[in-house]
Write a protein that holds these residues in place. Structure first.
Motif, PDB file in Angstrom:
ATOM      1  N   UNK A   1      99.495 105.466 102.307  1.00 12.32           N
ATOM      2  CA  UNK A   1      98.626 104.856 101.322  1.00 12.32           C
ATOM      3  C   UNK A   1      99.040 103.395 101.130  1.00 12.32           C
ATOM      4  N   UNK A   2      98.189 102.633 100.452  1.00 15.93           N
ATOM      5  CA  UNK A   2      98.431 101.200 100.247  1.00 15.93           C
ATOM      6  C   UNK A   2      98.596 100.917  98.766  1.00 15.93           C
ATOM      7  N   UNK A   3      99.550 100.051  98.446  1.00 12.70           N
ATOM      8  CA  UNK A   3      99.810  99.695  97.053  1.00 12.70           C
ATOM      9  C   UNK A   3      98.811  98.644  96.584  1.00 12.70           C
ATOM     10  N   UNK A   4      98.281  98.825  95.389  1.00 16.80           N
ATOM     11  CA  UNK A   4      97.314  97.887  94.827  1.00 16.80           C
ATOM     12  C   UNK A   4      98.022  96.654  94.281  1.00 16.80           C
ATOM     13  N   UNK A   5      97.587  95.447  94.677  1.00 18.65           N
ATOM     14  CA  UNK A   5      98.170  94.227  94.102  1.00 18.65           C
ATOM     15  C   UNK A   5      97.625  93.913  92.714  1.00 18.65           C
ATOM     16  N   UNK A   6      96.672  94.702  92.249  1.00 12.88           N
ATOM     17  CA  UNK A   6      96.028  94.455  90.962  1.00 12.88           C
ATOM     18  C   UNK A   6      96.656  95.258  89.825  1.00 12.88           C
ATOM     19  N   UNK A   7      97.634  96.132  90.126  1.00 13.67           N
ATOM     20  CA  UNK A   7      98.181  97.067  89.142  1.00 13.67           C
ATOM     21  C   UNK A   7      99.695  97.153  89.273  1.00 13.67           C
ATOM     22  N   UNK A   8     100.300  97.733  88.227  1.00 13.46           N
ATOM     23  CA  UNK A   8     101.756  97.865  88.224  1.00 13.46           C
ATOM     24  C   UNK A   8     102.224  98.730  89.394  1.00 13.46           C
ATOM     25  N   UNK A   9     101.712  99.928  89.505  1.00 15.87           N
ATOM     26  CA  UNK A   9     102.038 100.789  90.645  1.00 15.87           C
ATOM     27  C   UNK A   9     100.971 101.862  90.784  1.00 15.87           C
ATOM     28  N   UNK A  10     100.002 101.584  91.618  1.00 14.74           N
ATOM     29  CA  UNK A  10      98.946 102.526  91.951  1.00 14.74           C
ATOM     30  C   UNK A  10      98.709 102.422  93.448  1.00 14.74           C
ATOM     31  N   UNK A  11      98.482 103.562  94.102  1.00 14.30           N
ATOM     32  CA  UNK A  11      98.239 103.559  95.540  1.00 14.30           C
ATOM     33  C   UNK A  11      96.869 104.152  95.836  1.00 14.30           C
ATOM     34  N   UNK A  12      96.277 103.650  96.906  1.00  8.83           N
ATOM     35  CA  UNK A  12      94.961 104.091  97.354  1.00  8.83           C
ATOM     36  C   UNK A  12      95.036 104.448  98.832  1.00  8.83           C
ATOM     37  N   UNK A  13      94.057 105.191  99.316  1.00 10.85           N
ATOM     38  CA  UNK A  13      94.100 105.754 100.651  1.00 10.85           C
ATOM     39  C   UNK A  13      94.148 104.732 101.767  1.00 10.85           C
ATOM     40  N   UNK A  14      95.003 105.004 102.757  1.00 11.48           N
ATOM     41  CA  UNK A  14      95.074 104.204 103.977  1.00 11.48           C
ATOM     42  C   UNK A  14      95.064 105.194 105.143  1.00 11.48           C
ATOM     43  N   UNK A  15      96.215 105.531 105.720  1.00  7.18           N
ATOM     44  CA  UNK A  15      96.238 106.596 106.726  1.00  7.18           C
ATOM     45  C   UNK A  15      95.820 107.915 106.090  1.00  7.18           C
ATOM     46  N   UNK A  16      96.256 108.145 104.868  1.00 13.34           N
ATOM     47  CA  UNK A  16      95.868 109.365 104.150  1.00 13.34           C
ATOM     48  C   UNK A  16      94.525 109.152 103.462  1.00 13.34           C
ATOM     49  N   UNK A  17      93.624 110.093 103.664  1.00 15.66           N
ATOM     50  CA  UNK A  17      92.316 110.026 103.015  1.00 15.66           C
ATOM     51  C   UNK A  17      92.333 110.739 101.666  1.00 15.66           C
ATOM     52  N   UNK A  18      93.240 111.723 101.523  1.00 12.33           N
ATOM     53  CA  UNK A  18      93.354 112.453 100.259  1.00 12.33           C
ATOM     54  C   UNK A  18      94.823 112.615  99.892  1.00 12.33           C
TER      55      UNK A  18
END
Length: 567
Positions: free
Chosen positions: A60-77
């Motif tokens: 997953x990829x770390x959001x630069x807009x938040x303290x620590x939140x990740x969104x899907x990259x290699x992982x879709x779920x």
């Protein structure tokens, strides 16, 4: 990590990017130092960090807009429970390594086992908290945890994913100029050892249109040129040999940019802010050495540093003084009295925090700015005397055996040496002979990683969501492990307990209290001489390189920049 994600499930891109940015061209960057490896996942060697994010992706990829939140990259779920006792990932069937091979659960589990056994100390420490790792299908992987750690699902989501078919596990710990095969947007296109690394865009990069990538990775080529010193690097920038410069020298920022390309507008200078805690820059005392086992000695060394004089005479008054390990953020305890929750956390350790740190009145010593502050000198000599050192015939010596107090400060750059020489002069007034040892980058990193120094400069970068890495920085176990960032050798059950508390926090308010409590413990340990930071990023760029107008919480990031069309 806490609360709900900022972006909805159907978001299209992060805030601090231009989703319509032109594609193509080359970005050239200048780097001070050298490299002898392209594997950033092992202790051995000195590998450039850009391999990690441009070549080897995570689940997953770390959001630069938040303290620590990740969104899907290699992982879709991603799947976990309320207790976060496990985490499971569903791999995107489209994910491909740069050689075209699909990314599978076997690759993820292979990477996990390899990094746990042979990776850097932070990987070994984090992944050892997993009790079981397995898969029930080619695109599904699950990790069950051996202990409670609410950050672990996010930590596992950021694990580098290496290609099993292209990685020799038996030789993984050896340095190599062949980078690991990854699934990222770039691959190595050419290497001149110690001089240049060229990255080229992966043809048909599988993840190009993912929301976490849209507006990023806009260049066809990324070139990194390495320079022996900062002066040579800056002269190269003036000649247009690289495109963007993140300036760190106040003197150069104030007076060094009066040259034709700036005057006629071909180079733009900018001061760009961000919402992160400011880096904690310091001279670190190695408490593993007998010279610095006594906190009074370390405090005396801090008293003798005249920040006000140095800032005015060396840095044009542009720096601010470090004090907290999380300066300029809600996580900082500096200037804040401890709240009820902090006091509860620290209650079992009544002697761990100094009273003036607990009540929020502590600040680093302030001098009269003359460079000859007699009050600061008097206070330092009193502390030395209490620790068994006395001034005799102009030299500070041990009252027990007459041995002189003569620490060595290890430095790796001319800028560090300049500060060291100023500090050497300040210490001379107390009869201290500070030995300054300037070494090349490779030797500097090797000695730093093996804690072979009395004193060393270092900068800790912190996020708005400090977590497991705090044990890598400040944990007792890290003190005896080569390659960590516990450069001072701190062994503190109190710091360990506060790190555990911040990891266990479910609500942001409790988390902030735990981080502030840790901040107070670190301030009170007096293992560093706090230096200074810049309130903004100082950036100079040739105008053919452009950046997004909106700045992310983490600041402006080079991967979101682009080359102006037609340039």
């Amino acid at each position: 990590m806490h609360g709900e994600p900022l972006h909805p499930a159907d978001f299209t891109n992060f805030f601090g990017v231009n989703p319509q940015a032109p594609q193509g061209g080359r970005l050239t960057q200048g780097v001070v130092g050298a490299f002898d490896s392209l594997n950033p996942f092992i202790v051995r060697g000195n590998a450039p960090p850009f391999v990690r994010w441009n070549i080897v992706e995570s689940l997953m990829a770390r959001s630069p807009d938040e303290a620590f939140t990740v969104y899907g990259l290699i992982a879709r779920t991603i799947e976990t429970d309320d207790a976060r006792s496990y985490v499971a990932f569903g791999i995107d069937p489209s994910a491909r390594f740069s050689d075209g091979a699909p990314v599978t659960a076997r690759d993820v589990l292979f990477s996990f086992e390899l990094l746990k056994a042979k990776g850097r100390p932070n990987h070994r420490a984090f992944y050892s908290k997993v009790a079981r790792a397995g898969s029930d299908g080619p695109l599904h992987v699950r990790f069950d945890f051996a202990e409670v750690d609410r950050e672990l699902p996010l930590i596992l989501s950021l694990m580098p994913v290496l290609a099993e078919h292209a990685t020799d596990a038996t030789r993984f710990e050896e340095t190599s100029f062949t980078a690991p095969l990854g699934s990222g947007p770039y691959r190595v296109g050419g290497v001149r050892p110690g001089e240049t690394v060229m990255l080229e865009r992966t043809s048909a990069y599988w993840g190009r249109d993912l929301p976490v990538n849209r507006g990023n990775y806009n260049f066809d080529q990324l070139r990194y040129d390495f320079y022996r010193d900062v002066n040579g690097q800056f002269e190269a920038f003036k000649r247009g040999l690289y495109d963007i410069r993140f300036e760190t020298d106040p003197g150069r920022w104030k007076t060094g940019y009066d040259f034709p390309a700036v005057r006629d507008g071909r180079i733009v200078r900018e001061e760009v802010g961000n919402g992160r805690p400011k880096p904690y820059s310091a001279l670190i005392f190695n408490m593993r050495r007998p010279l610095f086992t006594d906190a009074r000695v370390r405090e005396a060394m801090v008293e003798l540093f005249d920040f006000e004089w140095a800032n005015a005479n060396l840095y044009f008054g542009l720096y601010r003084r470090n004090g907290s390990f999380y300066d300029d953020s809600e996580l900082s305890a500096l200037g804040r009295p401890a709240g009820a929750r902090e006091r509860d956390l620290l209650a079992p350790y009544p002697d761990a925090v100094l009273p003036h740190v607990m009540d929020g009145t502590w600040r680093p010593p302030v001098s009269d700015g003359t460079g000859r502050d007699r009050a600061r000198l008097k206070r330092a000599l009193e502390l030395f005397a209490a620790a068994g050192w006395e001034l005799k015939a102009g030299a500070l010596v041990s009252a027990a055996n007459g041995r002189p107090f003569a620490p060595e400060l290890l430095v790796g750059t001319k800028d560090q040496e300049r500060l060291a020489l100023a500090y050497q002069s300040m210490l001379r007034r107390a009869g201290i002979s500070l030995n300054i040892r300037l070494v090349d980058n490779v030797q500097f990193e090797a000695r730093k990683q093996n804690y072979d120094y009395d004193m060393v400069p270092y900068i800790w970068d912190q996020s708005l969501s400090p977590g497991n890495e705090q044990a890598f920085y400040f944990g007792s176990q890290a003190a005896d492990t080569p390659g960590t960032r516990n450069f001072m050798g701190l062994r503190s059950p109190v710091a360990d307990a506060m790190i555990a508390a911040l990891l266990a926090a479910r609500e942001r308010a409790d988390f902030i209290d735990a981080v502030r409590a840790l901040d107070r413990v670190l301030m009170s340990a007096r293992f560093s001489l706090p230096l200074f930071y810049t309130p903004t990023q100082w950036i100079a760029r040739w105008t053919q390189i452009e950046r997004p107008e909106r700045v992310a919480l983490a600041g402006t990031l080079a991967e979101s920049w682009w080359r102006r069309s037609g340039s």
